[in-house]
Write a protein that holds these residues in place. Sequence first.
Motif, PDB file in Angstrom:
ATOM      1  N   ALA A 177     117.427  21.150  56.473  1.00  0.00           N
ATOM      2  CA  ALA A 177     117.446  22.712  56.125  1.00  0.00           C
ATOM      3  C   ALA A 177     116.230  23.109  56.281  1.00  0.00           C
ATOM      4  CB  ALA A 177     118.371  22.891  54.797  1.00  0.00           C
ATOM      5  N   LEU A 178     115.218  22.383  55.629  1.00  0.00           N
ATOM      6  CA  LEU A 178     113.913  23.223  55.661  1.00  0.00           C
ATOM      7  C   LEU A 178     113.354  23.003  56.886  1.00  0.00           C
ATOM      8  CD1 LEU A 178     111.651  23.897  53.652  1.00  0.00           C
ATOM      9  CD2 LEU A 178     111.069  21.620  53.291  1.00  0.00           C
ATOM     10  N   ASN A 179     113.500  21.856  57.866  1.00  0.00           N
ATOM     11  CA  ASN A 179     113.263  21.889  59.118  1.00  0.00           C
ATOM     12  C   ASN A 179     113.497  23.081  60.146  1.00  0.00           C
ATOM     13  OD1 ASN A 179     111.899  20.296  61.503  1.00  0.00           O
ATOM     14  ND2 ASN A 179     114.095  20.256  62.113  1.00  0.00           N
ATOM     15  N   THR A 180     114.916  23.263  59.822  1.00  0.00           N
ATOM     16  CA  THR A 180     115.560  24.450  60.268  1.00  0.00           C
ATOM     17  C   THR A 180     114.829  25.746  60.111  1.00  0.00           C
ATOM     18  OG1 THR A 180     117.769  23.166  60.369  1.00  0.00           O
ATOM     19  CG2 THR A 180     117.587  25.763  60.881  1.00  0.00           C
ATOM     20  N   VAL A 181     114.574  25.912  58.983  1.00  0.00           N
ATOM     21  CA  VAL A 181     113.942  27.220  58.459  1.00  0.00           C
ATOM     22  C   VAL A 181     112.552  27.533  59.213  1.00  0.00           C
ATOM     23  CG1 VAL A 181     112.991  28.529  56.587  1.00  0.00           C
ATOM     24  CG2 VAL A 181     115.075  27.567  56.267  1.00  0.00           C
ATOM     25  N   LEU A 182     111.643  26.323  58.813  1.00  0.00           N
ATOM     26  CA  LEU A 182     110.551  26.200  59.629  1.00  0.00           C
ATOM     27  C   LEU A 182     110.610  26.420  61.203  1.00  0.00           C
ATOM     28  CD1 LEU A 182     107.224  25.913  59.044  1.00  0.00           C
ATOM     29  CD2 LEU A 182     107.775  23.590  59.212  1.00  0.00           C
ATOM     30  N   PHE A 183     111.638  25.872  61.725  1.00  0.00           N
ATOM     31  CA  PHE A 183     111.527  25.917  63.300  1.00  0.00           C
ATOM     32  C   PHE A 183     111.771  27.420  63.500  1.00  0.00           C
ATOM     33  CE2 PHE A 183     114.600  26.455  66.739  1.00  0.00           C
ATOM     34  CZ  PHE A 183     113.943  25.704  67.705  1.00  0.00           C
ATOM     35  N   TYR A 184     112.500  28.093  62.918  1.00  0.00           N
ATOM     36  CA  TYR A 184     112.717  29.513  63.280  1.00  0.00           C
ATOM     37  C   TYR A 184     111.595  30.309  63.013  1.00  0.00           C
ATOM     38  CZ  TYR A 184     117.612  28.689  64.663  1.00  0.00           C
ATOM     39  OH  TYR A 184     118.653  28.323  65.454  1.00  0.00           O
ATOM     40  N   ALA A 185     110.905  30.198  61.827  1.00  0.00           N
ATOM     41  CA  ALA A 185     109.557  30.659  61.515  1.00  0.00           C
ATOM     42  C   ALA A 185     108.576  30.636  62.687  1.00  0.00           C
ATOM     43  CB  ALA A 185     108.948  30.367  60.173  1.00  0.00           C
ATOM     44  N   VAL A 186     108.345  29.389  63.157  1.00  0.00           N
ATOM     45  CA  VAL A 186     107.424  29.169  64.144  1.00  0.00           C
ATOM     46  C   VAL A 186     107.825  29.698  65.565  1.00  0.00           C
ATOM     47  CG1 VAL A 186     106.343  27.137  65.631  1.00  0.00           C
ATOM     48  CG2 VAL A 186     106.548  26.860  63.217  1.00  0.00           C
ATOM     49  N   ARG A 187     109.108  29.577  65.750  1.00  0.00           N
ATOM     50  CA  ARG A 187     109.677  30.049  66.995  1.00  0.00           C
ATOM     51  C   ARG A 187     109.491  31.922  67.168  1.00  0.00           C
ATOM     52  NH1 ARG A 187     110.431  27.296  71.552  1.00  0.00           N
ATOM     53  NH2 ARG A 187     111.436  25.386  71.470  1.00  0.00           N
TER      54      ARG A 187
END
Length: 219
Positions: free
Chosen positions: A97-107
């Motif tokens: 879940a944390l990885n998903t949140v960070l993924f969208y922030a970077v995207r």
Amino acid sequence: VVGLLGKINFSQVWSAISTLTWREVLALLALLAVLRTMNAVPISLFIPGLRLPRAVLNDSSAYLVSTVSPPPSDMVLRYSMFKAWDIDVAQGFGGVALNTVLFYAVRFSAPLVGLALLLVATEVESNVVLTASLSALIAVAIMATLVAVVRAKRVAAAVGRTGGRIGHRFKPDDVDPEVWSAKVVDFRGQVGTQLRRTRPWAALAMFGMVVFDGSVLLY
């Protein structure tokens, strides 16, 4: 699978691939390998006991399954892998879940980088500036919310309750705002330490993933 493959024009695919030299094919495969590895670095940092090779296997397998099967098939696969590797499932899903949140922030921050490159190379239209600016604001909002949730239990509870209220409007029988609030608080406890310890490295890996993703397209 049949529906997905039926949408592919294989003659065009072969026409494009046949123009590549073997060096270019190897270069693209190498870029893809680096891309998948960098994409898996954050979950290897966020999930205790998950080493990078297994993180790459877990992330790539879930990605492939999600292309041909609807959610939550990818999470079921991740769950099975975590159980087989004796990794705490709660910590595993917290890391995902944390990885998903960070993924969208970077995207969402990527268009800002593209805008900077365009400003150096050519003239930029106003709609491009607006799109990049809005994307950057979304990225900042995502990271600010994540940091606030991790740092303050009260904020975590409020975020979960607000999301639960929104979900309750669509599925009143299945979504309880207080349960959502409790789960976000639990998520905060699980990932707070990992996020504070690994956030710079995870963000750097995610940014590198965006760069390599663009390199594959550019190549």
